[in-house]
Enzyme design. Structure first.
Site, PDB file in Angstrom:
ATOM      1  N   CYS A  85      59.243  46.387   1.696  1.00  0.00           N
ATOM      2  CA  CYS A  85      58.404  46.635   2.720  1.00  0.00           C
ATOM      3  C   CYS A  85      56.944  47.402   1.250  1.00  0.00           C
ATOM      4  CB  CYS A  85      57.653  47.440   3.644  1.00  0.00           C
ATOM      5  SG  CYS A  85      55.795  47.707   3.489  1.00  0.00           S
ATOM      6  N   GLU A 165      51.140  38.202   9.405  1.00  0.00           N
ATOM      7  CA  GLU A 165      51.855  38.086  10.532  1.00  0.00           C
ATOM      8  C   GLU A 165      51.452  37.262  11.116  1.00  0.00           C
ATOM      9  OE1 GLU A 165      53.955  40.461   9.798  1.00  0.00           O
ATOM     10  OE2 GLU A 165      54.581  40.424  12.380  1.00  0.00           O
ATOM     11  N   CYS A 197      52.206  43.582  -2.026  1.00  0.00           N
ATOM     12  CA  CYS A 197      52.111  43.557  -0.252  1.00  0.00           C
ATOM     13  C   CYS A 197      53.163  42.162  -0.020  1.00  0.00           C
ATOM     14  CB  CYS A 197      51.135  43.836   0.400  1.00  0.00           C
ATOM     15  SG  CYS A 197      50.885  43.158   1.989  1.00  0.00           S
TER      16      CYS A 197
HETATM   17  N1  DGL Z   1      54.621  44.229   3.952  1.00  0.00           N
HETATM   18  C1  DGL Z   1      54.166  45.590   3.600  1.00  0.00           C
HETATM   19  C2  DGL Z   1      53.549  45.153   2.452  1.00  0.00           C
HETATM   20  O1  DGL Z   1      54.521  45.433   1.628  1.00  0.00           O
HETATM   21  C3  DGL Z   1      52.942  46.442   4.521  1.00  0.00           C
HETATM   22  C4  DGL Z   1      52.051  45.424   5.974  1.00  0.00           C
HETATM   23  C5  DGL Z   1      51.450  46.468   6.955  1.00  0.00           C
HETATM   24  O2  DGL Z   1      50.737  46.754   6.709  1.00  0.00           O
HETATM   25  O3  DGL Z   1      52.575  46.441   7.668  1.00  0.00           O
HETATM   26  O4  DGL Z   1      53.314  47.173   2.525  1.00  0.00           O
END
Ligand code: DGL
Length: 291
Positions: A85, A165, A197
């Site tokens: 993440c 999501e 992301c």
């Molecule tokens: N998947 C996460 C990232 O790579 C973030 C997604 C979220 O906002 O929870 O930043």
């Protein structure tokens, strides 16, 4: 060193699983690459879907959540953790690397390396991410640390996170939403775009459609998996390949993949299977506030 029980078996240290962590399904792009590059490595995937999204939250709060995830993994006896993440990497990798007893890998350094391997000047480099990641300045910092002297700028795309999501990866509505969000880039197109992301990988096609075929799109997932597997190799922590040893890597046995969520397991199972590229049959739930 004695191991813990994984999938009901006693295992040695190298047979322990990798921990892979994200706020939701996005990090499954990294898990998929781990499974592809090292089919004998077991892992535990943790989605903090109950507190998704991380992107609009203050870094301090994301740091606290990441600390809970690391304690969860420590309890499960993982041998290495991948923070799959970008937001959690920007918020917590530095502290986690200092305090965690096991190696911790983030996505931003591997993503920056992958981008620089692809990027051809004289154009500029755009980073798409959550508000927290973009505001943190973590990508421009990592790129500069790797010697990049060109122009890099970020664009927060919070709507992409919500679409991914909820399993909306393609179709006219997604393409319109993506094109609208990328409007600011169309007048002055970058040469390279980093998917900063992990939720953005399933939208790569829509992003490419919006920006045109000349813009290179870089997904950090594969390079992140490679970095984690390199560390295991260097530290002598690779799971024994099928055919040797016992436990998860017995000849002919599948490695054990476990999936945990702090949110709705049925939703994670359904959307996650599409991102992981194979069915996810069983999802366990966890209350991360306990950690
Ligand atoms: N998947 C996460 C990232 O790579 C973030 C997604 C979220 O906002 O929870 O930043």
């Amino acid at each position: 060193m004695d191991g813990r029980a994984i999938g009901g078996k006693r295992t040695g240290f190298s047979e322990r699983p990798i921990g892979i962590f994200d706020s939701g399904v996005g990090g499954l792009a990294v898990a998929r690459n781990v499974a592809r590059l090292a089919p004998h490595e077991p892992f535990i995937y943790l989605a903090d879907s109950g507190r998704f999204p991380y992107g609009p939250r203050p870094l301090e709060e994301v740091r606290r959540f990441t600390g809970q995830a690391l304690r969860f993994f420590a309890e499960k006896g993982t041998k290495l953790v991948i923070i799959a993440c970008n937001t959690a990497t920007a918020a917590a990798l530095e502290e986690a690397s200092r305090t965690s007893p096991m190696p911790v890998v983030g996505v931003i350094d591997p993503g920056s390396r992958a981008a620089l391997a692809t990027h051809r000047g004289p154009g500029w480099l755009a980073v798409l991410g959550t508000k927290a990641t973009i505001d943190s300045g973590a990508y421009p910092r990592a790129l500069r640390g790797l010697g990049f002297g060109g122009e890099a700028a970020g664009l927060a795309c919070p709507a992409f996170v919500l679409a991914a999501e909820s399993g909306e990866f393609e179709g006219p509505a997604v393409e319109r939403m993506v094109a609208d969000a990328l409007g600011p880039l169309v007048g002055r197109r970058p040469s390279t775009v980093i998917l900063g992301c992990t939720h953005f990988a399933p939208l790569a096609r829509a992003i490419s459609l919006a920006l045109g075929p000349d813009v290179a799109i870089v997904d950090p997932a594969e390079e992140t998996a490679r970095e984690a597997l390199d560390i295991l190799r260097r530290e002598g922590l690779e799971a024994p390949a099928a055919g040797g040893g016992s436990g998860a890597a017995d000849a002919g046995a599948e490695p054990v993949y476990r999936f945990f969520t702090s949110g709705d397991p049925e939703h994670f199972r359904a959307v996650g299977g599409r991102l992981f590229g194979r069915p996810i049959l069983h999802v366990e739930t966890v209350d991360l506030e306990r950690y």
